[in-house]
Design a protein around this motif. Structure first.
Motif, mmCIF file in Angstrom:
data_model
loop_
_atom_site.group_PDB
_atom_site.id
_atom_site.type_symbol
_atom_site.label_atom_id
_atom_site.label_comp_id
_atom_site.label_asym_id
_atom_site.label_seq_id
_atom_site.Cartn_x
_atom_site.Cartn_y
_atom_site.Cartn_z
ATOM 1 N N ILE A 1 0.830 -1.200 0.000
ATOM 2 C CA ILE A 1 0.000 0.000 0.000
ATOM 3 C C ILE A 1 0.869 1.255 0.000
ATOM 4 O O ILE A 1 1.627 1.490 0.935
ATOM 5 N N CYS A 2 0.780 2.030 -1.056
ATOM 6 C CA CYS A 2 1.369 3.360 -1.189
ATOM 7 C C CYS A 2 2.822 3.413 -0.707
ATOM 8 O O CYS A 2 3.724 2.902 -1.355
ATOM 9 N N TYR A 3 3.071 4.028 0.457
ATOM 10 C CA TYR A 3 4.414 4.252 0.986
ATOM 11 C C TYR A 3 5.237 2.968 1.086
ATOM 12 O O TYR A 3 6.469 2.993 0.953
ATOM 13 N N ASP A 4 4.574 1.832 1.295
ATOM 14 C CA ASP A 4 5.290 0.566 1.412
ATOM 15 C C ASP A 4 6.085 0.241 0.148
ATOM 16 O O ASP A 4 7.070 -0.518 0.215
ATOM 17 N N ASN A 5 5.686 0.800 -0.997
ATOM 18 C CA ASN A 5 6.405 0.550 -2.247
ATOM 19 C C ASN A 5 7.758 1.248 -2.298
ATOM 20 O O ASN A 5 8.560 0.979 -3.200
ATOM 21 N N GLU A 6 8.020 2.129 -1.344
ATOM 22 C CA GLU A 6 9.280 2.853 -1.334
ATOM 23 C C GLU A 6 10.374 2.124 -0.547
ATOM 24 O O GLU A 6 11.480 2.662 -0.389
ATOM 25 N N PHE A 7 10.082 0.913 -0.084
ATOM 26 C CA PHE A 7 11.019 0.166 0.751
ATOM 27 C C PHE A 7 11.354 -1.173 0.091
ATOM 28 O O PHE A 7 10.502 -2.059 -0.002
ATOM 29 N N PRO A 8 12.610 -1.336 -0.365
ATOM 30 C CA PRO A 8 12.973 -2.489 -1.197
ATOM 31 C C PRO A 8 12.733 -3.854 -0.574
ATOM 32 O O PRO A 8 12.331 -4.787 -1.270
ATOM 33 N N LEU A 9 12.976 -4.003 0.723
ATOM 34 C CA LEU A 9 12.918 -5.339 1.305
ATOM 35 C C LEU A 9 11.500 -5.897 1.370
ATOM 36 O O LEU A 9 11.319 -7.115 1.414
ATOM 37 N N LEU A 10 10.487 -5.023 1.390
ATOM 38 C CA LEU A 10 9.116 -5.528 1.399
ATOM 39 C C LEU A 10 8.800 -6.226 0.080
ATOM 40 O O LEU A 10 8.291 -7.356 0.053
ATOM 41 N N ALA A 11 9.085 -5.547 -1.023
ATOM 42 C CA ALA A 11 8.841 -6.160 -2.336
ATOM 43 C C ALA A 11 9.739 -7.369 -2.546
ATOM 44 O O ALA A 11 9.331 -8.357 -3.169
ATOM 45 N N ARG A 12 10.956 -7.302 -2.030
ATOM 46 C CA ARG A 12 11.875 -8.430 -2.173
ATOM 47 C C ARG A 12 11.314 -9.667 -1.486
ATOM 48 O O ARG A 12 11.404 -10.780 -2.017
ATOM 49 N N THR A 13 10.710 -9.489 -0.317
ATOM 50 C CA THR A 13 10.114 -10.620 0.397
ATOM 51 C C THR A 13 8.979 -11.234 -0.403
ATOM 52 O O THR A 13 8.853 -12.464 -0.490
#
Length: 292
Positions: free
Chosen positions: A155-167
Motif C-alpha cells: 500500500i502506497c508508501y510501502d512501495n518505497e522500501f525495497p525489502l518488502l517487495a523483495r520478500t
C-alpha cells in the motif's frame, strides 16, 4: 495473458448507501465489461464511505474513520457480491479498520469470484498517518494465490522500501498491486519511482492505482494527485523505459480505468533469459556492500 485494470479514482461525495453502492457497482462493471479480470482501486478509496456521515462528522479527521466502522461489514459484503457477479478479482482500495486492540490499521482486502481471499495491512506509516491520524502499522506480508497468478499488495508508501517487495518476490509473487493516495505531485512520483524500482530490482510487475481530484468535505482526502501505471523490468520483450502502460492524464476530472493486457509469463522469462539478473544477484550485492 490477462487483462488487468487500475483505477484513477476520483474522490466523490456519495451521501447514501444506495448511491455509494450503485457508484461502486457501476465503476467495476465498466472495467469488467471491457474484459478486465483484475480490478484495483487506490489506497483509502473505501474512506469514501464517510460521505454518508453527517457533515460535521465526515469533516472531522478522527470522527470520520470512527463513523465508517459500522459500515465495514456491509462494504465487504458488497465487494464480495461485485466480485462474484462480475467474475473478477477485486482489490477495492484500502480503508482504516479498528482492530480488537482498539488501534486503526490501513487495510486492503482482495476478493475473488469465490469470495474473500484475505487482506494486507500497510506496514510503514507516513507522517500524516502516524502523527495526525493515529493509524498503526500492520504486521507481516501476505501472498494471494489466484487463477491469474500469485499476487501481493503493497500500500502506497510501502512501495518505497525495497525489502518488502523483495520478500514478496522471494515468495513467488509476479505482480504487486500498489494502491496509492498522494496529495502532491511529489508524493505521487515518490510512489511511482518506488514502484518502478521494485519492478526493476525483482524483475516483476507492479500495478499502481491512485486517488485523484478534490474533496473539500474530507480532511483526509481533500487533495489527490496521481496517474495509474503498470511498471515492469526494462529488458527483453518489455518497454525500454519499464513503463508498460500509463494513464494519459495526471489528474482527470472523473474516475478512469487504465486497462491493459499483460502476460505474467513474460516477466518470468526476463528472470530466466534477461540481459541482467538483478533478482538473482541480490545476495551478491549485500556481500559487496560491506565496509572494509
Amino acid at each position: 495473458m490477462i487483462r488487468i485494470a487500475a483505477c484513477q479514482y476520483a474522490i466523490e461525495l456519495h451521501e447514501s448507501w444506495a448511491a455509494y453502492a450503485e457508484h461502486l457497482e457501476t465503476l467495476c462493471a465498466e472495467a469488467a465489461g471491457q474484459g478486465a479480470r483484475l480490478l484495483v482501486l487506490p489506497e483509502y478509496a473505501g474512506l469514501v464511505l464517510a460521505g454518508q456521515l453527517a457533515p460535521e462528522e465526515r469533516g472531522d479527521l478522527q470522527a470520520s474513520i470512527a463513523g465508517i466502522q459500522p459500515l465495514l461489514q456491509d462494504w465487504r459484503t458488497l465487494c464480495i457480491g461485485i466480485a462474484a457477479r462480475l467474475g473478477v478479482y477485486l482489490q477495492p482500495g484500502s480503508l482504516p479498520v479498528r482492530d480488537a486492540d482498539g488501534m486503526y490499521r490501513n487495510r486492503a482486502w482482495l476478493f475473488g469470484p469465490g469470495g474473500e481471499l484475505g487482506h494486507q495491512d500497510k506496514l510503514i506509516m507516513t507522517r500524516f498517518e502516524r502523527e495526525q491520524w493515529g493509524i498503526a502499522a500492520g504486521q507481516g506480508l501476505k501472498v494471494f494465490d489466484t487463477s491469474l497468478g500469485r499476487l501481493g499488495i503493497l500500500i502506497c508508501y510501502d512501495n518505497e522500501f525495497p525489502l518488502l517487495a523483495r520478500t514478496l518476490a522471494a515468495s513467488g509473487v509476479d505482480l504487486i498491486l500498489a494502491p496509492s493516495c498522494t496529495d502532491t505531485e511529489a508524493g505521487y512520483h515518490r510512489v511511482r519511482i518506488g514502484a518502478q524500482a521494485r519492478a526493476l530490482e525483482n524483475q516483476i510487475a507492479v500495478l499502481q492505482a491512485p486517488t485523484v481530484g478534490l474533496a473539500p468535505w474530507s480532511p483526509a482526502l481533500d487533495e489527490n494527485i496521481g496517474r495509474a501505471g503498470l511498471y515492469v523490468p526494462p529488458d527483453h520483450g518489455m518497454p525500454s523505459n519499464g513503463v508498460f502502460a500509463e494513464s494519459a492524464e495526471l489528474c482527470p476530472a472523473a474516475s478512469q480505468w487504465l486497462i491493459c493486457d499483460f502476460d505474467l509469463e513474460a516477466v518470468r522469462r526476463v528472470r530466466a533469459e534477461g540481459q541482467v539478473f538483478t533478482r538473482r544477484d541480490w545476495p551478491e550485492q549485500f556481500e559487496k556492500a560491506r565496509l572494509c
